[in-house]
Design a protein around this motif. Structure first.
Motif, PDB file in Angstrom:
ATOM      1  N   GLU A   1       0.833  -1.208   0.000  1.00  0.00           N
ATOM      2  CA  GLU A   1       0.000   0.000   0.000  1.00  0.00           C
ATOM      3  C   GLU A   1       0.864   1.253   0.000  1.00  0.00           C
ATOM      4  OE1 GLU A   1      -2.951  -2.588   2.861  1.00  0.00           O
ATOM      5  OE2 GLU A   1      -1.892  -0.837   3.654  1.00  0.00           O
ATOM      6  N   LEU A   2       1.887   1.254   0.842  1.00  0.00           N
ATOM      7  CA  LEU A   2       2.767   2.410   0.966  1.00  0.00           C
ATOM      8  C   LEU A   2       3.512   2.692  -0.327  1.00  0.00           C
ATOM      9  CD1 LEU A   2       4.022   4.549   2.882  1.00  0.00           C
ATOM     10  CD2 LEU A   2       5.747   2.842   3.476  1.00  0.00           C
ATOM     11  N   LEU A   3       3.869   1.642  -1.062  1.00  0.00           N
ATOM     12  CA  LEU A   3       4.632   1.798  -2.292  1.00  0.00           C
ATOM     13  C   LEU A   3       3.769   2.136  -3.503  1.00  0.00           C
ATOM     14  CD1 LEU A   3       7.250  -1.085  -1.899  1.00  0.00           C
ATOM     15  CD2 LEU A   3       7.543   1.358  -1.462  1.00  0.00           C
ATOM     16  N   GLY A   4       2.481   2.344  -3.290  1.00  0.00           N
ATOM     17  CA  GLY A   4       1.625   2.786  -4.384  1.00  0.00           C
ATOM     18  C   GLY A   4       0.497   1.842  -4.732  1.00  0.00           C
ATOM     19  N   GLY A   5       0.409   0.699  -4.056  1.00  0.00           N
ATOM     20  CA  GLY A   5      -0.648  -0.247  -4.380  1.00  0.00           C
ATOM     21  C   GLY A   5      -1.939  -0.053  -3.620  1.00  0.00           C
ATOM     22  N   TRP A   6      -2.077   1.096  -2.942  1.00  0.00           N
ATOM     23  CA  TRP A   6      -3.269   1.285  -2.096  1.00  0.00           C
ATOM     24  C   TRP A   6      -4.579   1.303  -2.886  1.00  0.00           C
ATOM     25  CZ3 TRP A   6      -6.288   5.454  -3.044  1.00  0.00           C
ATOM     26  CH2 TRP A   6      -5.706   6.570  -3.653  1.00  0.00           C
ATOM     27  N   PRO A   7      -4.633   1.817  -4.154  1.00  0.00           N
ATOM     28  CA  PRO A   7      -5.929   1.707  -4.850  1.00  0.00           C
ATOM     29  C   PRO A   7      -6.362   0.255  -5.037  1.00  0.00           C
ATOM     30  CG  PRO A   7      -4.525   3.336  -5.922  1.00  0.00           C
ATOM     31  CD  PRO A   7      -3.656   2.601  -4.949  1.00  0.00           C
ATOM     32  N   GLY A   8      -5.423  -0.615  -5.398  1.00  0.00           N
ATOM     33  CA  GLY A   8      -5.759  -2.032  -5.537  1.00  0.00           C
ATOM     34  C   GLY A   8      -6.102  -2.671  -4.211  1.00  0.00           C
ATOM     35  N   ALA A   9      -5.402  -2.250  -3.145  1.00  0.00           N
ATOM     36  CA  ALA A   9      -5.699  -2.786  -1.817  1.00  0.00           C
ATOM     37  C   ALA A   9      -7.098  -2.385  -1.376  1.00  0.00           C
ATOM     38  CB  ALA A   9      -4.663  -2.278  -0.814  1.00  0.00           C
ATOM     39  N   LEU A  10      -7.476  -1.141  -1.660  1.00  0.00           N
ATOM     40  CA  LEU A  10      -8.810  -0.669  -1.300  1.00  0.00           C
ATOM     41  C   LEU A  10      -9.886  -1.471  -2.013  1.00  0.00           C
ATOM     42  CD1 LEU A  10     -10.394   1.520   0.277  1.00  0.00           C
ATOM     43  CD2 LEU A  10     -10.247   2.956  -1.758  1.00  0.00           C
ATOM     44  N   LEU A  11      -9.678  -1.727  -3.294  1.00  0.00           N
ATOM     45  CA  LEU A  11     -10.633  -2.541  -4.044  1.00  0.00           C
ATOM     46  C   LEU A  11     -10.666  -3.977  -3.510  1.00  0.00           C
ATOM     47  CD1 LEU A  11      -9.863  -1.327  -7.674  1.00  0.00           C
ATOM     48  CD2 LEU A  11     -11.967  -0.923  -6.405  1.00  0.00           C
ATOM     49  N   ALA A  12      -9.484  -4.526  -3.206  1.00  0.00           N
ATOM     50  CA  ALA A  12      -9.416  -5.908  -2.732  1.00  0.00           C
ATOM     51  C   ALA A  12     -10.138  -6.079  -1.398  1.00  0.00           C
ATOM     52  CB  ALA A  12      -7.958  -6.338  -2.595  1.00  0.00           C
ATOM     53  N   GLN A  13     -10.032  -5.102  -0.520  1.00  0.00           N
ATOM     54  CA  GLN A  13     -10.705  -5.189   0.773  1.00  0.00           C
ATOM     55  C   GLN A  13     -12.203  -5.348   0.583  1.00  0.00           C
ATOM     56  OE1 GLN A  13      -9.608  -1.873   3.262  1.00  0.00           O
ATOM     57  NE2 GLN A  13      -7.415  -2.278   3.022  1.00  0.00           N
ATOM     58  N   ARG A  14     -12.753  -4.643  -0.411  1.00  0.00           N
ATOM     59  CA  ARG A  14     -14.203  -4.727  -0.651  1.00  0.00           C
ATOM     60  C   ARG A  14     -14.573  -5.969  -1.439  1.00  0.00           C
ATOM     61  NH1 ARG A  14     -12.265  -0.676   2.243  1.00  0.00           N
ATOM     62  NH2 ARG A  14     -13.941   0.704   2.977  1.00  0.00           N
ATOM     63  N   VAL A  15     -13.769  -6.327  -2.439  1.00  0.00           N
ATOM     64  CA  VAL A  15     -14.082  -7.490  -3.261  1.00  0.00           C
ATOM     65  C   VAL A  15     -14.013  -8.771  -2.439  1.00  0.00           C
ATOM     66  CG1 VAL A  15     -13.261  -8.913  -5.181  1.00  0.00           C
ATOM     67  CG2 VAL A  15     -13.367  -6.423  -5.427  1.00  0.00           C
ATOM     68  N   PHE A  16     -12.946  -8.921  -1.645  1.00  0.00           N
ATOM     69  CA  PHE A  16     -12.745 -10.149  -0.878  1.00  0.00           C
ATOM     70  C   PHE A  16     -13.329 -10.070   0.529  1.00  0.00           C
ATOM     71  CE2 PHE A  16      -8.927 -10.001  -3.736  1.00  0.00           C
ATOM     72  CZ  PHE A  16      -9.365 -11.001  -4.596  1.00  0.00           C
ATOM     73  N   ARG A  17     -13.844  -8.886   0.908  1.00  0.00           N
ATOM     74  CA  ARG A  17     -14.331  -8.668   2.282  1.00  0.00           C
ATOM     75  C   ARG A  17     -13.249  -9.086   3.280  1.00  0.00           C
ATOM     76  NH1 ARG A  17     -19.622 -11.150   3.803  1.00  0.00           N
ATOM     77  NH2 ARG A  17     -18.923 -12.971   2.625  1.00  0.00           N
ATOM     78  N   HIS A  18     -12.090  -8.476   3.109  1.00  0.00           N
ATOM     79  CA  HIS A  18     -10.909  -8.887   3.860  1.00  0.00           C
ATOM     80  C   HIS A  18     -10.289  -7.682   4.565  1.00  0.00           C
ATOM     81  CE1 HIS A  18      -7.780 -11.559   5.021  1.00  0.00           C
ATOM     82  NE2 HIS A  18      -6.846 -11.057   4.241  1.00  0.00           N
ATOM     83  N   LYS A  19     -10.056  -7.808   5.857  1.00  0.00           N
ATOM     84  CA  LYS A  19      -9.395  -6.801   6.690  1.00  0.00           C
ATOM     85  C   LYS A  19     -10.237  -5.540   6.909  1.00  0.00           C
ATOM     86  CE  LYS A  19      -5.445  -9.057   7.010  1.00  0.00           C
ATOM     87  NZ  LYS A  19      -4.982  -9.646   8.290  1.00  0.00           N
ATOM     88  N   THR A  20     -11.501  -5.556   6.522  1.00  0.00           N
ATOM     89  CA  THR A  20     -12.315  -4.348   6.655  1.00  0.00           C
ATOM     90  C   THR A  20     -12.850  -4.147   8.069  1.00  0.00           C
ATOM     91  OG1 THR A  20     -14.276  -5.571   5.933  1.00  0.00           O
ATOM     92  CG2 THR A  20     -13.020  -4.407   4.240  1.00  0.00           C
TER      93      THR A  20
END
Length: 216
Positions: free
Chosen positions: A146-165
């Motif tokens: 996330e820190l290195l720039g992947g936070w948009p994908g991480a944000l989507l993944a949290q909602r898609v996989f219902r993970h870590k939310t």
């Protein structure tokens, strides 16, 4: 096949517990991620329904857990949860296109897109491991992506996989990583101290003049 049971053990801090089936069989492990969204936190002695699965070591665990009497349309609810993440990601990439002239913005957008894909994949792998009892991806590594720039994908993944939310501590660090990344991006684009770093990613003096004019 749906089963019925009672939540007889629950550790709310760690987000897992055990269900005692009404059939009187062995207790079934349940993780917070198995509960349908929008039901609130599980409580002891709650009646619920679940789908019985086995992890890689053939241990029983519950999936698709719902508190008794609470139902929702999973597809619609997941779609509503996903929309804010899609909107935020779209605004971010649109902002890059608006603030940074080509070809520099394509380079930045490409970097963020690649980092987002990597983060999304690792979130998916970690969710799969959490469901099946496999080898987990550390939270520190997820936050690094996330820190290195992947936070948009991480944000989507949290909602898609219902993970870590539902883990408050994780979400706090996630948004701190987002803020730190955006702060570094702003410094990269605008701060005089970032001149050497800007040159390494191909930002020209014309780009800098355009950005300074926009800021003024």
């Amino acid at each position: 096949m749906k089963h019925k049971g009672i939540l007889t053990k629950w550790n709310d801090d760690r987000g897992f517990g055990f269900i005692t089936p009404k059939e009187g069989k062995e207790p079934v492990f349940v993780h917070i991620s198995a509960f349908a969204r929008g039901q609130g936190r599980p409580v002891l002695n709650a009646s619920l329904t679940y789908r019985l699965v086995r992890d890689d070591q053939q241990r029983p665990r519950a999936e698709a857990v719902r508190l008794a009497g609470q139902w929702h349309a999973p597809g619609k609810r997941r779609g509503r949860a996903l929309m804010p993440a899609v909107l935020v990601s779209g605004v971010f990439f649109g902002g890059l296109a608006a603030l940074v002239p080509p070809p520099e913005w394509q380079r930045l957008a490409g970097f963020y897109a690649l980092a987002s894909v990597v983060a999304f994949l690792f979130y998916g792998l970690d969710k799969r491991a959490a469901t099946r009892g496999g080898w987990r991806t550390s939270e520190a590594r997820l936050h690094l992506f996330e820190l290195l720039g992947g936070w948009p994908g991480a944000l989507l993944a949290q909602r898609v996989f219902r993970h870590k939310t539902r883990k408050a501590e994780f979400q706090v660090v996630f948004y701190l990583a987002v803020a730190a990344n955006l702060g570094a991006l702003g410094w990269l684009l605008c701060a005089d101290a970032g001149e050497d770093l800007r040159s390494t990613v191909g930002l020209t003096q014309v780009t800098l003049g355009w950005l300074q004019g926009f800021a003024s």
